[in-house]
Enzyme design. Structure first.
Site, PDB file in Angstrom:
ATOM      1  N   HIS A   1       9.322  -3.270   3.587  1.00  0.00           N
ATOM      2  CA  HIS A   1       9.039  -3.506   2.169  1.00  0.00           C
ATOM      3  C   HIS A   1      10.325  -3.821   1.400  1.00  0.00           C
ATOM      4  O   HIS A   1      10.340  -4.675   0.525  1.00  0.00           O
ATOM      5  CB  HIS A   1       8.392  -2.262   1.550  1.00  0.00           C
TER       6      HIS A   1
ATOM      7  N   GLN B   1     -10.584  -2.812   1.678  1.00  0.00           N
ATOM      8  CA  GLN B   1     -10.149  -3.429   2.926  1.00  0.00           C
ATOM      9  C   GLN B   1     -10.171  -2.457   4.110  1.00  0.00           C
ATOM     10  O   GLN B   1      -9.710  -2.803   5.195  1.00  0.00           O
ATOM     11  CB  GLN B   1      -8.774  -4.073   2.756  1.00  0.00           C
TER      12      GLN B   1
ATOM     13  N   MET C   1       0.844  -1.197   0.000  1.00  0.00           N
ATOM     14  CA  MET C   1       0.000   0.000   0.000  1.00  0.00           C
ATOM     15  C   MET C   1       0.885   1.255   0.000  1.00  0.00           C
ATOM     16  O   MET C   1       0.415   2.356   0.267  1.00  0.00           O
ATOM     17  CB  MET C   1      -0.939   0.000   1.195  1.00  0.00           C
TER      18      MET C   1
ATOM     19  N   ASP D   1       1.990  -8.894   9.075  1.00  0.00           N
ATOM     20  CA  ASP D   1       0.564  -9.129   8.871  1.00  0.00           C
ATOM     21  C   ASP D   1       0.338 -10.639   8.800  1.00  0.00           C
ATOM     22  O   ASP D   1       0.026 -11.194   7.752  1.00  0.00           O
ATOM     23  CB  ASP D   1       0.094  -8.437   7.595  1.00  0.00           C
TER      24      ASP D   1
ATOM     25  N   MET E   1       8.251  -2.350  12.020  1.00  0.00           N
ATOM     26  CA  MET E   1       8.083  -1.301  11.011  1.00  0.00           C
ATOM     27  C   MET E   1       6.679  -1.334  10.441  1.00  0.00           C
ATOM     28  O   MET E   1       6.119  -2.396  10.180  1.00  0.00           O
ATOM     29  CB  MET E   1       9.108  -1.479   9.910  1.00  0.00           C
TER      30      MET E   1
END
Lengths: 286, 286
Positions: free
Chosen positions: B41, B65, B34, B154, B188
């Site tokens: 990332h 979402q 995102m 996640d 993070m």
């Protein structure tokens, strides 16, 4: 050219064969079926052969799309006959997985399409189109075809799949194919085999009532009135037990009142004869 | 080698670039994000570059979402910064679609995964994982990668996606990547930017409480007691407002009572500091 039919039963084998065909630059056509093949299925294969270089057919009676009181266990099966028909029609690869191969553990994932899946068969068969969308998406992930071929006999199924493919950007061209009928007009269906001689005779009222309705589907006509005439025609047959008769916009399946020039509508019906539920439809541009 | 970053905004352009790379025999890695990129990332891109020859990253803040009272509109965005980070990390193709490109008309199709999506964040954020599963499946259909890389930060998202990929036979390898932490231990997250200095300081209790718990996660220990100790530790920080602290089996996310040797469990927590909801977790084999 078709070098003869090969039959495989595992996901890994299908992928291997398709991957090889793709490496040879072939365009892959896919015809998903529940087997018990008839001339309707053959017409899908013919269309696939015109459009593609390598044709995969699946035969899988998908438990997810049958309700608890529906005909999953007695759905007609004849794999020997199907293999002959598929081979003669020009299928290159026949995929006949078991339920265990497709669903080795409990399936927790469901693909749902709202709106288009709600009227018509969606009302009579709750959960049916979730089962259809889920298995078709899974078969697309397995076969990874360039194009897939669906009969307009299952017009709502086609609309649901087209909507799913659009929403999820599934890289498969969906090709609709016209309904195939017996000489006397009965829409071809694997379920026709359930009909007694008397039911078979009276079931002709379905295609006849749709044909009669065509003349009435004109700009300015009221959908409600055309619908009532169809209902009256079907009710002339004592064995006919109407599930629904509906006229809706196609492919959105939204309601329609007064018919307008240029509008595309579907006249869709589901009628029981004894234990056998038959569907038929006509898609008409007003 | 990476010849520099290219950025595209349409589905057609992504497909064209990926198709070309595939023709060159390249293995395609995909990192869906995102945006508002951080070292977490970057670690996904590094893993993708080890595993693949051509790395696609998407940046798309997916409205499906986010709940109606969540932070969709104020979710941090900085595409200039992201392009720099992605380029330096070795991304080959950056896909930055608009909402209109992804959802040109109302989306009627939803992908749902039951069970794994129900506890933890599924309880606090109803519909969240339907939105995640739907967009990830759509992105997979668009990019058609060989492998996709997801952070274990996640963890429930990862479990949902793994279940979906298994159930639908999606031809993508899902590669989990470890959580990246700041030097002081804070996991993070793009949302860390929301934190005031005081909240940021108190938020360190999350990783600390997880670390403390590690010593207690032994065969025979009661999950309930370990959980209560974590809650007590977090509650020492006055700004911490606990959403949940849970110990569950991983990846099934089923309940666990007495910990057993060899069992894989997740200690997962979500805690608000002011308006900012942070998550963290540890996956441990007992």
């Amino acid at each position: 050219m078709n070098k003869g039919l090969e039959q495989v039963t595992t996901i890994a084998e299908v992928r291997k064969r398709v991957s090889l065909a793709k490496q040879q630059g072939k365009r892959i056509g896919f015809v998903p079926t529940m087997g018990y093949l008839h001339a309707g299925h053959v017409s899908l294969v013919e269309k696939a052969r015109q459009n593609c270089d390598f044709v995969v057919m699946s035969i899988f009676v998908n438990p997810l799309q049958f309700g608890p009181n529906e005909d999953f266990s007695r759905y007609p099966r004849d794999i020997e006959h199907d293999r002959e028909v598929a081979g003669a029609a020009g299928v290159d690869l026949l995929f006949t997985p078991t339920v265990e191969e497709m669903y080795p553990s409990t399936v927790l994932t469901t693909v749902s399409v709202t709106q288009v899946s709600e009227p018509l068969c969606g009302k009579s068969r709750p959960g049916h189109f979730d089962g259809v969308a889920t298995v078709v998406l899974k078969l697309f992930q397995i076969v990874q075809p360039d194009a897939a071929f669906f009969g307009q006999k299952d017009a709502q199924q086609l609309a649901v799949i087209q909507q799913m493919v659009r929403d999820l950007s599934v890289p498969v061209d969906i090709v609709p194919c016209p309904i195939k009928r017996e000489k006397d007009g009965l829409a071809m269906s694997s379920r026709n085999v359930y009909l007694s001689a008397e039911e078979r005779e009276q079931a002709l009222i379905l295609s006849r009532s749709l044909q009669q309705a065509q003349a009435e589907l004109k700009p300015g006509a009221l959908a409600r009135e055309v619908r009532e005439n169809i209902v009256r025609t079907i009710e002339t047959q004592p064995l006919a037990d109407i599930d629904y008769v509906e006229i809706l916009q196609y492919p959105s399946l939204e309601p329609v009142t007064t018919l307008q020039k240029g509008q595309q509508v579907i006249v869709a019906l589901a009628v029981r004869f004894g234990h056998t539920r038959l569907i038929d439809n006509e898609i008409v541009t007003i």
